[in-house]
Design a protein around this motif. Sequence first.
Motif, PDB file in Angstrom:
ATOM      1  N   ARG A 244       2.970   3.721 -13.389  1.00  0.00           N
ATOM      2  CA  ARG A 244       3.646   2.616 -12.701  1.00  0.00           C
ATOM      3  C   ARG A 244       2.940   2.359 -11.368  1.00  0.00           C
ATOM      4  N   SER A 245       1.781   1.708 -11.443  1.00  0.00           N
ATOM      5  CA  SER A 245       0.957   1.532 -10.245  1.00  0.00           C
ATOM      6  C   SER A 245       1.678   0.723  -9.175  1.00  0.00           C
ATOM      7  N   TRP A 246       2.509  -0.241  -9.594  1.00  0.00           N
ATOM      8  CA  TRP A 246       3.238  -1.055  -8.616  1.00  0.00           C
ATOM      9  C   TRP A 246       4.192  -0.214  -7.772  1.00  0.00           C
ATOM     10  N   GLN A 247       4.545   0.951  -8.269  1.00  0.00           N
ATOM     11  CA  GLN A 247       5.486   1.816  -7.578  1.00  0.00           C
ATOM     12  C   GLN A 247       4.794   2.643  -6.502  1.00  0.00           C
ATOM     13  N   ASN A 248       3.474   2.644  -6.522  1.00  0.00           N
ATOM     14  CA  ASN A 248       2.730   3.575  -5.677  1.00  0.00           C
ATOM     15  C   ASN A 248       2.089   2.912  -4.460  1.00  0.00           C
ATOM     16  N   GLY A 249       2.460   1.668  -4.203  1.00  0.00           N
ATOM     17  CA  GLY A 249       1.854   0.971  -3.082  1.00  0.00           C
ATOM     18  C   GLY A 249       2.189   1.547  -1.739  1.00  0.00           C
ATOM     19  N   SER A 250       3.213   2.397  -1.677  1.00  0.00           N
ATOM     20  CA  SER A 250       3.611   2.933  -0.383  1.00  0.00           C
ATOM     21  C   SER A 250       2.571   3.880   0.198  1.00  0.00           C
ATOM     22  N   ILE A 251       1.941   4.703  -0.621  1.00  0.00           N
ATOM     23  CA  ILE A 251       0.881   5.561  -0.083  1.00  0.00           C
ATOM     24  C   ILE A 251      -0.421   4.778   0.033  1.00  0.00           C
ATOM     25  N   ASN A 252      -0.643   3.805  -0.826  1.00  0.00           N
ATOM     26  CA  ASN A 252      -1.823   2.952  -0.673  1.00  0.00           C
ATOM     27  C   ASN A 252      -1.857   2.348   0.725  1.00  0.00           C
ATOM     28  N   GLY A 253      -0.664   1.956   1.193  1.00  0.00           N
ATOM     29  CA  GLY A 253      -0.589   1.309   2.490  1.00  0.00           C
ATOM     30  C   GLY A 253      -1.006   2.183   3.649  1.00  0.00           C
ATOM     31  N   TRP A 254      -0.955   3.489   3.489  1.00  0.00           N
ATOM     32  CA  TRP A 254      -1.420   4.364   4.558  1.00  0.00           C
ATOM     33  C   TRP A 254      -2.912   4.158   4.835  1.00  0.00           C
ATOM     34  N   PHE A 255      -3.599   3.582   3.854  1.00  0.00           N
ATOM     35  CA  PHE A 255      -5.041   3.379   3.983  1.00  0.00           C
ATOM     36  C   PHE A 255      -5.397   1.889   3.975  1.00  0.00           C
ATOM     37  N   GLY A 256      -4.365   1.068   4.243  1.00  0.00           N
ATOM     38  CA  GLY A 256      -4.606  -0.357   4.424  1.00  0.00           C
ATOM     39  C   GLY A 256      -4.879  -1.137   3.173  1.00  0.00           C
ATOM     40  N   VAL A 257      -4.418  -0.654   2.022  1.00  0.00           N
ATOM     41  CA  VAL A 257      -4.631  -1.368   0.764  1.00  0.00           C
ATOM     42  C   VAL A 257      -3.316  -1.429  -0.012  1.00  0.00           C
ATOM     43  N   THR A 258      -3.278  -2.285  -1.025  1.00  0.00           N
ATOM     44  CA  THR A 258      -2.143  -2.364  -1.922  1.00  0.00           C
ATOM     45  C   THR A 258      -2.574  -1.813  -3.276  1.00  0.00           C
ATOM     46  N   ASP A 259      -1.760  -2.077  -4.323  1.00  0.00           N
ATOM     47  CA  ASP A 259      -2.148  -1.617  -5.652  1.00  0.00           C
ATOM     48  C   ASP A 259      -3.099  -2.592  -6.311  1.00  0.00           C
TER      49      ASP A 259
END
Length: 545
Positions: A244-259
Motif C-alpha cells: 500500500r504505497s499510498w499509505q507510506n507517504g508519511s516517511i517519504n515526506g521526511w526526505f521531501g518526496v511523496t509516493d
Amino acid sequence: MKAWFRLLPLILAATLFTSCAQNGLPTTKGSETGTSSAQTGSAVTTASESGKKADYWLTDNKVSYTYMLSNNSITDLNKVDPFFQKMEEMTNVHIDWNIVSTTDIDTKKSLMWAGNELPDVIGGGCITTTEFLKYAPAGKFFPINTLMEQYMPNFLAAANGEHEGIIKALTLSDGNIYSLPEVSFSNMSVTSAVHINKVWLDKLNLKVPTTTDEFFNVLKAFKEQDPNGNGKADEIPFAFDPTRSWQNGSINGWFGVTDEWMIKDGTVTYSPYMDGWKELVAYLNKLWDAGLLDPELYTQDSSTFNAKAQQNPDIYGSMMLYGKFVQLTGDNYDDYEILLPQKSGTAISGAVRSRIGTHYWNLLRAVISKDVANPDILLSWFDIFYDPYYGEQVLNGALDYQTKLRDDGSFELVEDVPEGYSSRSDWVSQTHTNQFPFTWNEKTHKYLLESSDEIIEGKEQSEAYQPYFINEVMDYNFMLNEESEGLAKYSTDMKKYVNEMFALWVTGERDVQADWDEYKAHLEQLGVKDYTAIYQSYYDRVTAK
C-alpha cells in the motif's frame, strides 16, 4: 466502541438512485413494462430538509434496469441488502444485478466492449478512468446533463451548494457529463502517518524523536531493551505494508518526496526520480541492516501485517498507517500516537497527499448506457442517493438494520452483530456495499463525525501535519483522453521498475548509491520525462480554469 463506516481500500461497485421529491416526478415512459403515471409537480424538498421521508414513487408500471457491479462477497443485493429491498418498494424500480468477481471482471469487460452490448448501468468499480475517457467521447454512455436539470434536483442542490465546482469537474471536453459521482466531505487531509508506541517510550524513559537520527536510536532501543516485557527478543521496531504505497507517504515526506507525484510551486516532479528518493531508500536500508525493520517486510501480506499489529503484548514499535482504526482494534489501540515529521538532512516536511478544502469527490461512481430505456426514471432513481437521508444508508447500510436514526436527525451505526457473522465488518461485507453515487451532509453525519475513529483520527492527523505540507494538490478533474492514454503508456513499466529497485535497495541486495545514475538513466529510457510532462500539462490545464 469503534465505528467503522468507510474502510476505503475497499470495495468495488457503483449504483444508482434518484429523486424527484415530495410532489413527484414529471410523467415519464415506463421501460419494458409500459407507461408510468408518476405525479407531476416541480417543488422539491429532500427528506433531510423536511424532516420526513420524501415521496419517491417513480412509476406505476414496474421498470427494470440491469446493473453491473464487481464484488467478491455478494451475488444479489436484492436478496441480502434491506436497503435495496426498501428502494424497490419505494420507487417501483427493479434492479437486475450482474455482480462479477474481481478476478473475472477484466474478462467480462473485454467481452462487453467487444460485443458493444452494455448493461444499463456500469458501476465505478467495473470501469477504469482510462476506459471511461476512451468510451465516453465515443458515444457509449448517456449524457446525464441533458436531463439533469429536470430529474436530479437533489444532486443539483448539492452541486450548487456545498459542492460548488463538481459540475465543472465532471464536464468533459465535449461539454457533456457522463458519470455519476460521490460528493461527500474529506475526513482528513493526510492519507497516512507514522505512529509510535508511546507506552514503550515511557517505559524506556525515551523522548519522542524529532530527527531521523533520533528515530533510529529510539528504534534501536526498542529492539534491544525488551519494552514489551515478555523476556523475548520479539520486538519489531518499525514496520509498514509495502503493498500500500499510498499509505507510506508519511516517511517519504521526511526526505521531501511523496509516493509518486510531487507538485511544488506549480512544477510537477516524479518523486522516484528525485534525489530525495535516494535518501529515503538509503535510510530504510540503514534500518534494515540494523535489524530495525520487519524481516518479513516483503514476504508477508496485508492480513499478516495487520495481525501482527494486534498482538498482545505489542511487537511493533512504530508503524506507517492510514489510521489506527484499521490495524489496532484491540487493547493496544491507545498505545500508539502520531509521530510528527522527522528532520532529515534535506527536508523538514510532511509532503503527504492532501485534499483541497473539505471536499471528497469520487467522479466515477457509475455510468449509464447510451441506449438505456427510460433514462428519466433511472436518473430520478439515482437522485435519491443525493438526498442525504438516503445517502447515509448508501454509505453505511439500511436504516433499522445496519444504521439507526438519533433524535437529532443524525445516523449512528448498529454495533450488535447478528448471529452467523464474525464481526461487524464481516456482516457489512456480506450484506452491503457502498461504492455508489451518494452524498451526506453534516446534519445527517453529525454523530459519526463525533464518534467514528476514522474521522477523529483523520482530524488529529490533519491538524498535526498541517504546518508541514509541501505538496500542492489540485482540484479533482477528469483528464483528457490523450492525457490518460499518455500516462498509461508509461506507468506500468515505470512503476514495476521503481518498486523492484526499491525492494532490492531496502533489503541490501543492491546498493542505491552505486545504482542511482544507472537507475535514473533507465527511468529516462522508460519515458519518465514525457510522463512528467503529460502530468504537468494536465495540472496546468486544470489550474488555468
